[in-house]
Motif scaffolding. Structure first.
Motif, short mmCIF file in Angstrom:
data_model
loop_
_atom_site.label_atom_id
_atom_site.label_comp_id
_atom_site.label_asym_id
_atom_site.label_seq_id
_atom_site.Cartn_x
_atom_site.Cartn_y
_atom_site.Cartn_z
N ILE A 216 49.68 1.39 -45.00
CA ILE A 216 50.48 0.68 -46.10
C ILE A 216 51.39 1.68 -46.83
O ILE A 216 52.39 1.14 -47.67
N PHE A 217 51.41 2.88 -46.56
CA PHE A 217 52.25 4.01 -47.31
C PHE A 217 53.43 4.45 -46.84
O PHE A 217 53.10 4.70 -45.46
N ARG A 218 54.55 5.01 -47.23
CA ARG A 218 55.42 5.19 -46.57
C ARG A 218 55.51 6.94 -46.42
O ARG A 218 55.91 7.33 -45.40
N PRO B 74 58.57 5.57 -42.50
CA PRO B 74 57.39 6.52 -42.98
C PRO B 74 57.62 7.80 -42.33
O PRO B 74 58.32 8.17 -41.52
N ILE B 75 57.13 8.73 -43.17
CA ILE B 75 56.87 10.26 -42.96
C ILE B 75 55.62 10.47 -42.95
O ILE B 75 54.81 10.22 -44.13
N ALA B 76 55.04 11.35 -42.12
CA ALA B 76 53.53 11.75 -42.22
C ALA B 76 53.76 13.26 -42.00
O ALA B 76 54.50 13.95 -41.57
N VAL B 77 52.53 13.77 -42.73
CA VAL B 77 52.32 15.21 -42.95
C VAL B 77 51.00 15.45 -42.52
O VAL B 77 49.88 14.89 -42.80
N VAL B 78 50.82 16.46 -41.59
CA VAL B 78 49.47 16.91 -40.83
C VAL B 78 49.34 18.27 -41.30
O VAL B 78 50.06 19.20 -40.64
N ALA B 79 48.21 18.53 -41.99
CA ALA B 79 47.68 20.13 -42.12
C ALA B 79 46.89 20.40 -41.04
O ALA B 79 45.69 19.51 -40.54
N ALA C 8 55.70 6.53 -37.69
CA ALA C 8 56.38 7.41 -38.59
C ALA C 8 57.94 7.99 -38.19
O ALA C 8 57.75 8.06 -36.79
N ALA C 9 58.58 8.01 -38.92
CA ALA C 9 60.13 8.59 -38.35
C ALA C 9 59.96 10.02 -37.83
O ALA C 9 60.38 10.43 -36.86
#
Length: 258
Positions: free
Chosen positions: A4-6, A145-150, A23-24
């Motif tokens: 639900i979050f961008r 959306p943009i996703a960040v993965v550690a 995610a874009a």
């Protein structure tokens, strides 16, 4: 459960699977050392093929593509490249004729391949290029959306070990996104990563060497890699995974419109 979050954030391969759909762009962060080495290499004109494992298949892939295969730090000889970003900076790339590199890593590299196989556009992010990468992604993502993965590390049993340097690298990327567009649409997880970075941003050069991964590298004689990784904002390069290879992202849209 962050769909639900961008702007989303999570850890490791399973976390990547959770936050990447729709995610874009997906920013993969593996500060010590995959994405730092990747950013340095691409900045030196090297195309980088991420590979999951260092085994006979990696040798075959490198041979098929006419690429150099990165060797283990402890096995490096003259003119050879490793997962050490300092090894690239020290190498005379023109003399060694290195323009393609197969870079195995069980964490950042494996996650990048996993995401690309799922159809995601992957961006390599570290402390050196976090601000540049965030601006690049922000210009192109629009409202998507943009996703960040550690990436994290691994415990001896193979389970995920969250690595604080990757949390900071993700937070540096998210901090720049927030500066550009505010934090509306950030998940609580993304806000936590942003806060973690802001808490150490003015003393990264002191804290990074004392992280578990930083201490391990220093104990094994690779303090220089920690120094290279902690050089915040040193690189404008944005490695983007295209057709299996990390290459420089196209110039910023602002530059293109001039």
């Amino acid at each position: 459960m962050q769909d639900i979050f961008r702007v989303r954030f999570d850890w490791g391969p399973v976390g990547a699977d959770a936050v990447a759909p729709g995610a874009a762009y997906v920013a993969v962060v593996d500060v010590l050392s995959f994405t730092t080495t990747l950013t340095v290499a691409v900045g030196q004109g090297i195309s980088v093929l991420p590979y999951r494992w260092r085994d006979d298949s990696a040798v075959a892939v490198a041979r098929r593509h006419g690429a150099m295969l990165a060797v283990l730090r402890s096995q490096a000889g003259p003119g050879q490249v490793t997962l050490s970003p300092e090894s690239i900076l020290r190498t005379d790339l023109e003399a060694a004729k290195i323009d393609r590199l197969v870079l195995p890593s069980p964490n950042g590299s494996a996650i990048s391949v996993r995401l690309a196989d799922a159809g995601c556009t992957v961006v390599g992010v570290c402390l050196r290029n976090a601000a540049a990468a965030a601006a690049w992604v922000w210009e192109r993502a629009g409202d998507k959306p943009i996703a960040v993965v550690a990436a994290g590390e691994r415990w001896p049993d193979g389970s995920l070990r969250p690595a604080v340097e990757d949390l900071w690298g993700a937070g540096a990327f998210l901090t720049r996104l927030a500066e550009l567009d505010g934090t509306e649409g950030f998940s609580p997880e993304a806000l936590a990563a942003l806060a973690a970075y802001r808490g150490v941003a003015d003393r990264i050069e002191l804290e990074l060497p004392e992280s578990a991964s930083g201490r391990e590298l220093r104990a094994n004689g690779f303090a220089g890699d920690v120094t290279v990784a902690g050089d915040i904002g040193a690189s404008p390069v944005v490695p983007v995974l295209r057709d299996g290879w990390f290459v420089p992202g196209e110039p910023s849209l602002a530059t293109e419109s001039i």
